[in-house]
Design a protein around this motif. Structure first.
Motif, PDB file in Angstrom:
ATOM      1  N   ILE A 194     -67.649-136.480 -11.106  1.00 16.00           N
ATOM      2  CA  ILE A 194     -69.460-136.070 -11.373  1.00 16.00           C
ATOM      3  C   ILE A 194     -69.873-136.796 -12.982  1.00 16.00           C
ATOM      4  N   ALA A 195     -69.048-137.131 -13.841  1.00 11.10           N
ATOM      5  CA  ALA A 195     -68.925-137.041 -15.613  1.00 11.10           C
ATOM      6  C   ALA A 195     -67.934-137.873 -15.601  1.00 11.10           C
ATOM      7  N   PRO A 196     -67.765-138.817 -16.799  1.00 10.94           N
ATOM      8  CA  PRO A 196     -66.323-139.134 -17.715  1.00 10.94           C
ATOM      9  C   PRO A 196     -65.361-137.672 -18.300  1.00 10.94           C
ATOM     10  N   TRP A 197     -66.758-136.384 -18.617  1.00 14.58           N
ATOM     11  CA  TRP A 197     -65.801-135.725 -19.401  1.00 14.58           C
ATOM     12  C   TRP A 197     -66.508-134.468 -18.535  1.00 14.58           C
ATOM     13  N   SER A 198     -65.422-133.107 -17.934  1.00 19.48           N
ATOM     14  CA  SER A 198     -66.567-132.090 -17.979  1.00 19.48           C
ATOM     15  C   SER A 198     -65.561-131.212 -18.200  1.00 19.48           C
ATOM     16  N   SER A 199     -66.601-130.011 -18.510  1.00 19.88           N
ATOM     17  CA  SER A 199     -64.950-128.412 -18.444  1.00 19.88           C
ATOM     18  C   SER A 199     -66.327-127.103 -18.062  1.00 19.88           C
ATOM     19  N   ALA A 200     -65.498-126.026 -16.925  1.00 23.35           N
ATOM     20  CA  ALA A 200     -66.637-125.194 -16.516  1.00 23.35           C
ATOM     21  C   ALA A 200     -65.268-123.997 -16.967  1.00 23.35           C
ATOM     22  N   LEU A 201     -66.188-122.893 -15.874  1.00 23.05           N
ATOM     23  CA  LEU A 201     -65.925-121.543 -16.611  1.00 23.05           C
ATOM     24  C   LEU A 201     -66.315-120.615 -14.366  1.00 23.05           C
ATOM     25  N   SER A 202     -65.936-120.024 -14.645  1.00 21.93           N
ATOM     26  CA  SER A 202     -65.883-119.190 -13.328  1.00 21.93           C
ATOM     27  C   SER A 202     -65.590-117.611 -14.334  1.00 21.93           C
ATOM     28  N   ALA A 260     -59.187-132.618 -25.164  1.00 20.35           N
ATOM     29  CA  ALA A 260     -59.400-134.279 -24.727  1.00 20.35           C
ATOM     30  C   ALA A 260     -60.805-134.657 -25.478  1.00 20.35           C
ATOM     31  N   GLY A 261     -61.310-135.348 -25.070  1.00 22.42           N
ATOM     32  CA  GLY A 261     -62.768-136.471 -24.673  1.00 22.42           C
ATOM     33  C   GLY A 261     -63.686-136.439 -26.473  1.00 22.42           C
ATOM     34  N   PRO A 262     -64.873-137.012 -26.799  1.00 23.80           N
ATOM     35  CA  PRO A 262     -64.909-137.321 -27.786  1.00 23.80           C
ATOM     36  C   PRO A 262     -65.470-136.104 -28.655  1.00 23.80           C
ATOM     37  N   ALA A 263     -65.385-135.832 -29.822  1.00 22.38           N
ATOM     38  CA  ALA A 263     -65.550-134.938 -30.874  1.00 22.38           C
ATOM     39  C   ALA A 263     -66.850-134.361 -30.144  1.00 22.38           C
ATOM     40  N   ARG A 268     -65.681-131.814 -27.556  1.00 21.71           N
ATOM     41  CA  ARG A 268     -64.374-130.785 -27.756  1.00 21.71           C
ATOM     42  C   ARG A 268     -65.653-130.004 -28.459  1.00 21.71           C
ATOM     43  N   ALA A 269     -66.735-129.966 -29.314  1.00 18.70           N
ATOM     44  CA  ALA A 269     -66.985-129.424 -30.602  1.00 18.70           C
ATOM     45  C   ALA A 269     -67.631-128.188 -29.402  1.00 18.70           C
ATOM     46  N   ALA A 270     -68.529-128.992 -28.426  1.00 16.08           N
ATOM     47  CA  ALA A 270     -69.225-127.669 -27.673  1.00 16.08           C
ATOM     48  C   ALA A 270     -68.466-127.511 -26.245  1.00 16.08           C
ATOM     49  N   VAL A 271     -67.579-127.411 -25.842  1.00 16.40           N
ATOM     50  CA  VAL A 271     -66.716-126.599 -24.935  1.00 16.40           C
ATOM     51  C   VAL A 271     -65.916-125.595 -25.668  1.00 16.40           C
ATOM     52  N   GLU A 272     -65.101-125.771 -27.444  1.00 13.64           N
ATOM     53  CA  GLU A 272     -65.050-124.684 -28.469  1.00 13.64           C
ATOM     54  C   GLU A 272     -66.049-124.140 -28.660  1.00 13.64           C
TER      55      GLU A 272
END
Length: 206
Positions: free
Chosen positions: A47-55, A15-18, A21-25
């Motif tokens: 907090i932001a339109p798009w986000s991804s997280a790791l624990s 999901a999200g802009p290209a 998606r590349a940053a998450v990958e």
């Protein structure tokens, strides 16, 4: 008004802009020490339109010594407070020796653990900010025989540098965060020339 999107484990790269998606990958390509158990987790949605997280958790001989989170935020429109379109938010908490907890230099040293890890891994960044908190516990009365405990908490955020076309490789930033967790719990650095076996997502390193 820009809609916020909560990203659940495994869904962010789809999901999200290209560029997001590349940053998450690229976050998934990071190699961490086997003591670090890392997995994707639900990211904050307001907090932001798009986000991804790791624990992440640091475990040695079945003892949990430290824990942390790393969140990648993305706002395609940019954010003046970030000075960019991406922002990393990190948290690390570790058990430490009570004597270290009493050291007046602990806060400054704890902050240097983060900045030096980012620099050592070649993770370009700017506009960094954060706090270092020490928590110490002493027992009294009928509990006076119990030894004291101490923890250090590091909360930080920084803007990762992007390339000339606005792309972001997060690999080095994730690896630096992993090193921060290991340094905070007191693990010795991996000797130069020795490659740590990376832990697999969702499994304990062996």
């Amino acid at each position: 008004m820009v809609a916020r999107h909560e990203t659940h484990p495994g869904s962010a790269a789809a999901a999200g802009p290209a560029e997001f998606r590349a940053a998450v990958e690229s976050m998934r390509r990071a190699s961490l020490r086997p003591e670090v158990f890392c997995e994707e987790m639900p990211a904050p949605q307001r907090i932001a339109p798009w986000s991804s997280a790791l624990s992440g958790d640091v475990t040695v001989d079945d003892d949990d010594l430290g824990t942390g989170r790393l969140i990648l935020l993305h706002d395609p429109a940019g954010n003046d407070a970030w000075d960019g379109t991406f922002r990393c938010v990190a948290y690390a908490r570790a058990d430490i020796d009570p004597e270290l907890g009493a050291d007046p230099m602990l806060a400054a040293v704890g902050w240097s653990w983060l900045t030096e890890a980012l620099e050592a891994h070649g993770a370009g960044f700017h506009a960094a900010s954060g706090t270092v908190t020490r928590v110490t516990t002493e027992s009294f009365g009928q509990m006076a025989d119990e030894s004291g405990t101490a923890q250090v908490e590091i909360r930080a955020s920084w803007t990762p540098d992007v390339d000339e076309v606005g792309g972001l490789d997060m690999t080095a930033h994730v690896e630096a965060w992993g090193e921060l967790l290991c340094t905070a719990v007191g693990l010795p650095p991996v000797p130069e020339g020795v490659t740590a076996i990376p832990s697999r997502r969702g499994q304990r390193g062996t």
